[in-house]
Design a protein around this motif. Sequence first.
Motif, PDB file in Angstrom:
ATOM      1  N   THR A 101       0.849  -1.182   0.000  1.00 38.02           N
ATOM      2  CA  THR A 101       0.000   0.000   0.000  1.00 38.02           C
ATOM      3  C   THR A 101       0.888   1.236   0.000  1.00 38.02           C
ATOM      4  O   THR A 101       2.105   1.126  -0.079  1.00 38.02           O
ATOM      5  CB  THR A 101      -0.971  -0.001   1.214  1.00 38.02           C
ATOM      6  N   VAL A 102       0.262   2.397   0.131  1.00 37.41           N
ATOM      7  CA  VAL A 102       1.009   3.655   0.143  1.00 37.41           C
ATOM      8  C   VAL A 102       0.760   4.342   1.486  1.00 37.41           C
ATOM      9  O   VAL A 102      -0.375   4.414   1.957  1.00 37.41           O
ATOM     10  CB  VAL A 102       0.561   4.574  -1.012  1.00 37.41           C
ATOM     11  N   ALA A 103       1.849   4.825   2.092  1.00 42.50           N
ATOM     12  CA  ALA A 103       1.745   5.591   3.338  1.00 42.50           C
ATOM     13  C   ALA A 103       2.099   7.037   3.038  1.00 42.50           C
ATOM     14  O   ALA A 103       2.823   7.335   2.090  1.00 42.50           O
ATOM     15  CB  ALA A 103       2.695   5.028   4.380  1.00 42.50           C
ATOM     16  N   ILE A 104       1.583   7.936   3.866  1.00 43.22           N
ATOM     17  CA  ILE A 104       1.839   9.364   3.702  1.00 43.22           C
ATOM     18  C   ILE A 104       2.592   9.860   4.929  1.00 43.22           C
ATOM     19  O   ILE A 104       2.237   9.535   6.064  1.00 43.22           O
ATOM     20  CB  ILE A 104       0.522  10.141   3.530  1.00 43.22           C
ATOM     21  N   VAL A 105       3.641  10.644   4.694  1.00 41.32           N
ATOM     22  CA  VAL A 105       4.406  11.233   5.795  1.00 41.32           C
ATOM     23  C   VAL A 105       3.554  12.343   6.395  1.00 41.32           C
ATOM     24  O   VAL A 105       3.198  13.310   5.720  1.00 41.32           O
ATOM     25  CB  VAL A 105       5.762  11.791   5.301  1.00 41.32           C
ATOM     26  N   VAL A 106       3.209  12.203   7.699  1.00 37.08           N
ATOM     27  CA  VAL A 106       2.319  13.176   8.336  1.00 37.08           C
ATOM     28  C   VAL A 106       3.035  14.084   9.328  1.00 37.08           C
ATOM     29  O   VAL A 106       2.493  15.117   9.711  1.00 37.08           O
ATOM     30  CB  VAL A 106       1.121  12.482   9.040  1.00 37.08           C
ATOM     31  N   SER A 107       4.259  13.688   9.778  1.00 38.60           N
ATOM     32  CA  SER A 107       5.002  14.596  10.656  1.00 38.60           C
ATOM     33  C   SER A 107       6.477  14.198  10.698  1.00 38.60           C
ATOM     34  O   SER A 107       6.851  13.089  10.337  1.00 38.60           O
ATOM     35  CB  SER A 107       4.399  14.617  12.068  1.00 38.60           C
ATOM     36  N   ASN A 108       7.301  15.161  11.163  1.00 40.75           N
ATOM     37  CA  ASN A 108       8.740  14.992  11.402  1.00 40.75           C
ATOM     38  C   ASN A 108       9.458  14.236  10.287  1.00 40.75           C
ATOM     39  O   ASN A 108       9.832  13.076  10.458  1.00 40.75           O
ATOM     40  CB  ASN A 108       8.959  14.291  12.749  1.00 40.75           C
ATOM     41  N   PRO A 109       9.700  14.879   9.161  1.00 38.13           N
ATOM     42  CA  PRO A 109      10.343  14.199   8.032  1.00 38.13           C
ATOM     43  C   PRO A 109      11.726  13.615   8.341  1.00 38.13           C
ATOM     44  O   PRO A 109      12.171  12.712   7.647  1.00 38.13           O
ATOM     45  CB  PRO A 109      10.441  15.282   6.963  1.00 38.13           C
ATOM     46  N   SER A 110      12.436  14.118   9.389  1.00 38.85           N
ATOM     47  CA  SER A 110      13.758  13.552   9.692  1.00 38.85           C
ATOM     48  C   SER A 110      13.635  12.206  10.416  1.00 38.85           C
ATOM     49  O   SER A 110      14.500  11.361  10.287  1.00 38.85           O
ATOM     50  CB  SER A 110      14.594  14.530  10.506  1.00 38.85           C
ATOM     51  N   GLN A 111      12.580  12.011  11.200  1.00 38.44           N
ATOM     52  CA  GLN A 111      12.244  10.697  11.766  1.00 38.44           C
ATOM     53  C   GLN A 111      10.739  10.550  11.555  1.00 38.44           C
ATOM     54  O   GLN A 111       9.945  10.786  12.450  1.00 38.44           O
ATOM     55  CB  GLN A 111      12.605  10.586  13.243  1.00 38.44           C
ATOM     56  N   PRO A 112      10.379  10.143  10.348  1.00 34.97           N
ATOM     57  CA  PRO A 112       8.995  10.310   9.905  1.00 34.97           C
ATOM     58  C   PRO A 112       7.957   9.462  10.639  1.00 34.97           C
ATOM     59  O   PRO A 112       8.256   8.393  11.155  1.00 34.97           O
ATOM     60  CB  PRO A 112       9.049   9.925   8.433  1.00 34.97           C
ATOM     61  N   VAL A 113       6.761  10.013  10.629  1.00 34.46           N
ATOM     62  CA  VAL A 113       5.578   9.312  11.087  1.00 34.46           C
ATOM     63  C   VAL A 113       4.711   9.124   9.853  1.00 34.46           C
ATOM     64  O   VAL A 113       4.420  10.081   9.128  1.00 34.46           O
ATOM     65  CB  VAL A 113       4.828  10.124  12.174  1.00 34.46           C
ATOM     66  N   PHE A 114       4.340   7.880   9.589  1.00 35.88           N
ATOM     67  CA  PHE A 114       3.567   7.541   8.397  1.00 35.88           C
ATOM     68  C   PHE A 114       2.137   7.177   8.795  1.00 35.88           C
ATOM     69  O   PHE A 114       1.918   6.565   9.835  1.00 35.88           O
ATOM     70  CB  PHE A 114       4.174   6.325   7.679  1.00 35.88           C
ATOM     71  N   GLU A 115       1.201   7.523   7.947  1.00 33.51           N
ATOM     72  CA  GLU A 115      -0.176   7.058   8.091  1.00 33.51           C
ATOM     73  C   GLU A 115      -0.520   6.275   6.845  1.00 33.51           C
ATOM     74  O   GLU A 115      -0.163   6.660   5.731  1.00 33.51           O
ATOM     75  CB  GLU A 115      -1.149   8.232   8.260  1.00 33.51           C
ATOM     76  N   TYR A 116      -1.237   5.167   7.054  1.00 36.21           N
ATOM     77  CA  TYR A 116      -1.638   4.330   5.940  1.00 36.21           C
ATOM     78  C   TYR A 116      -2.982   3.692   6.277  1.00 36.21           C
ATOM     79  O   TYR A 116      -3.394   3.647   7.441  1.00 36.21           O
ATOM     80  CB  TYR A 116      -0.587   3.263   5.631  1.00 36.21           C
ATOM     81  N   GLU A 117      -3.644   3.192   5.260  1.00 38.27           N
ATOM     82  CA  GLU A 117      -4.970   2.626   5.449  1.00 38.27           C
ATOM     83  C   GLU A 117      -4.979   1.180   4.968  1.00 38.27           C
ATOM     84  O   GLU A 117      -4.514   0.869   3.880  1.00 38.27           O
ATOM     85  CB  GLU A 117      -5.990   3.443   4.654  1.00 38.27           C
ATOM     86  N   ILE A 118      -5.514   0.308   5.821  1.00 41.65           N
ATOM     87  CA  ILE A 118      -5.676  -1.110   5.486  1.00 41.65           C
ATOM     88  C   ILE A 118      -7.094  -1.504   5.882  1.00 41.65           C
ATOM     89  O   ILE A 118      -7.512  -1.253   7.025  1.00 41.65           O
ATOM     90  CB  ILE A 118      -4.648  -1.998   6.235  1.00 41.65           C
ATOM     91  N   ASN A 119      -7.817  -2.104   4.970  1.00 38.71           N
ATOM     92  CA  ASN A 119      -9.187  -2.566   5.205  1.00 38.71           C
ATOM     93  C   ASN A 119     -10.071  -1.466   5.787  1.00 38.71           C
ATOM     94  O   ASN A 119     -10.846  -1.692   6.725  1.00 38.71           O
ATOM     95  CB  ASN A 119      -9.212  -3.797   6.113  1.00 38.71           C
ATOM     96  N   ASN A 147       1.856  -6.301   7.069  1.00 39.02           N
ATOM     97  CA  ASN A 147       1.460  -7.653   7.424  1.00 39.02           C
ATOM     98  C   ASN A 147      -0.060  -7.675   7.595  1.00 39.02           C
ATOM     99  O   ASN A 147      -0.588  -6.987   8.454  1.00 39.02           O
ATOM    100  CB  ASN A 147       2.161  -8.056   8.727  1.00 39.02           C
ATOM    101  N   PRO A 148      -0.790  -8.470   6.806  1.00 37.00           N
ATOM    102  CA  PRO A 148      -2.256  -8.449   6.887  1.00 37.00           C
ATOM    103  C   PRO A 148      -2.785  -8.951   8.230  1.00 37.00           C
ATOM    104  O   PRO A 148      -3.838  -8.502   8.683  1.00 37.00           O
ATOM    105  CB  PRO A 148      -2.719  -9.356   5.740  1.00 37.00           C
ATOM    106  N   SER A 149      -2.061  -9.843   8.890  1.00 41.89           N
ATOM    107  CA  SER A 149      -2.538 -10.333  10.186  1.00 41.89           C
ATOM    108  C   SER A 149      -2.169  -9.399  11.330  1.00 41.89           C
ATOM    109  O   SER A 149      -2.737  -9.491  12.413  1.00 41.89           O
ATOM    110  CB  SER A 149      -1.995 -11.736  10.449  1.00 41.89           C
ATOM    111  N   ASN A 150      -1.218  -8.497  11.113  1.00 42.87           N
ATOM    112  CA  ASN A 150      -0.832  -7.503  12.117  1.00 42.87           C
ATOM    113  C   ASN A 150      -0.520  -6.205  11.382  1.00 42.87           C
ATOM    114  O   ASN A 150       0.631  -5.963  11.016  1.00 42.87           O
ATOM    115  CB  ASN A 150       0.372  -7.974  12.926  1.00 42.87           C
ATOM    116  N   PRO A 151      -1.510  -5.341  11.160  1.00 45.18           N
ATOM    117  CA  PRO A 151      -1.311  -4.129  10.362  1.00 45.18           C
ATOM    118  C   PRO A 151      -0.297  -3.138  10.942  1.00 45.18           C
ATOM    119  O   PRO A 151       0.098  -2.200  10.261  1.00 45.18           O
ATOM    120  CB  PRO A 151      -2.707  -3.501  10.315  1.00 45.18           C
ATOM    121  N   ASN A 152       0.158  -3.362  12.156  1.00 45.95           N
ATOM    122  CA  ASN A 152       1.195  -2.497  12.727  1.00 45.95           C
ATOM    123  C   ASN A 152       2.600  -2.964  12.335  1.00 45.95           C
ATOM    124  O   ASN A 152       3.583  -2.288  12.620  1.00 45.95           O
ATOM    125  CB  ASN A 152       1.067  -2.432  14.246  1.00 45.95           C
ATOM    126  N   ASP A 153       2.683  -4.130  11.721  1.00 47.84           N
ATOM    127  CA  ASP A 153       3.959  -4.678  11.265  1.00 47.84           C
ATOM    128  C   ASP A 153       4.187  -4.184   9.833  1.00 47.84           C
ATOM    129  O   ASP A 153       3.513  -4.620   8.906  1.00 47.84           O
ATOM    130  CB  ASP A 153       3.901  -6.203  11.313  1.00 47.84           C
TER     131      ASP A 153
END
Length: 190
Positions: A101-119, A147-153
């Motif tokens: 999938t595709v994640a979007i950088v939502v904060s702190n580009p030097s140590q980024p935080v990504f948001e993504y959508e699954i199901n 990881n579909p069984s653990n979306p945080n992985d």
Amino acid sequence: MEVAEVQKQYIRELLIKGRKIEAIKYLRTNFDLTLRDAKRLAELIDEDIADDEYIKRPGPFSGGGVAILTIVFGLVGVIMLGVAIHLYTSNRSFVREAEQTVAIVVSNPSQPVFEYEINGQTYTYYSNVESDPPSYSMGEEVPIYVNPSNPNDVLINTFMDRWFLISLLGGMGVIFLGVSMLVFFAARAR
């Protein structure tokens, strides 16, 4: 041709010390012999020397220093290669089972935080890789595997996140193992 006892003793001492080439050179220069004749004479004198008379020079592995260094370098190289292979195979099996999938950088580009959508559900991933200058910019879209069984992985699909550590460990492992083998074979050739 007559070899004086003093000269024979000198040649004998060279041979006992394992300096056969010097003995042959001495015979060639002092008795005007061909290389073949000087070698033959040195071998005849060498036949009269008992095995227990030879002075055993410590070889490169007898002192322990080079041997230990060779073993340590070899082990470090094998361990690095093993870890690189393990990372590669686990990375490969993760990608095979994961959803891309595709994640979007939502904060702190030097140590980024990504948001993504699954199901239909939004997740946040906090990268543990920090870079200066930042690797990403705000709002940048980044391909990821989830990881579909653990979306945080999550595995970010970039060279730095997927291949850098594998390449570094594999390359260093090859170098360490190569140096170890070079030293080993060079020491054996002496």
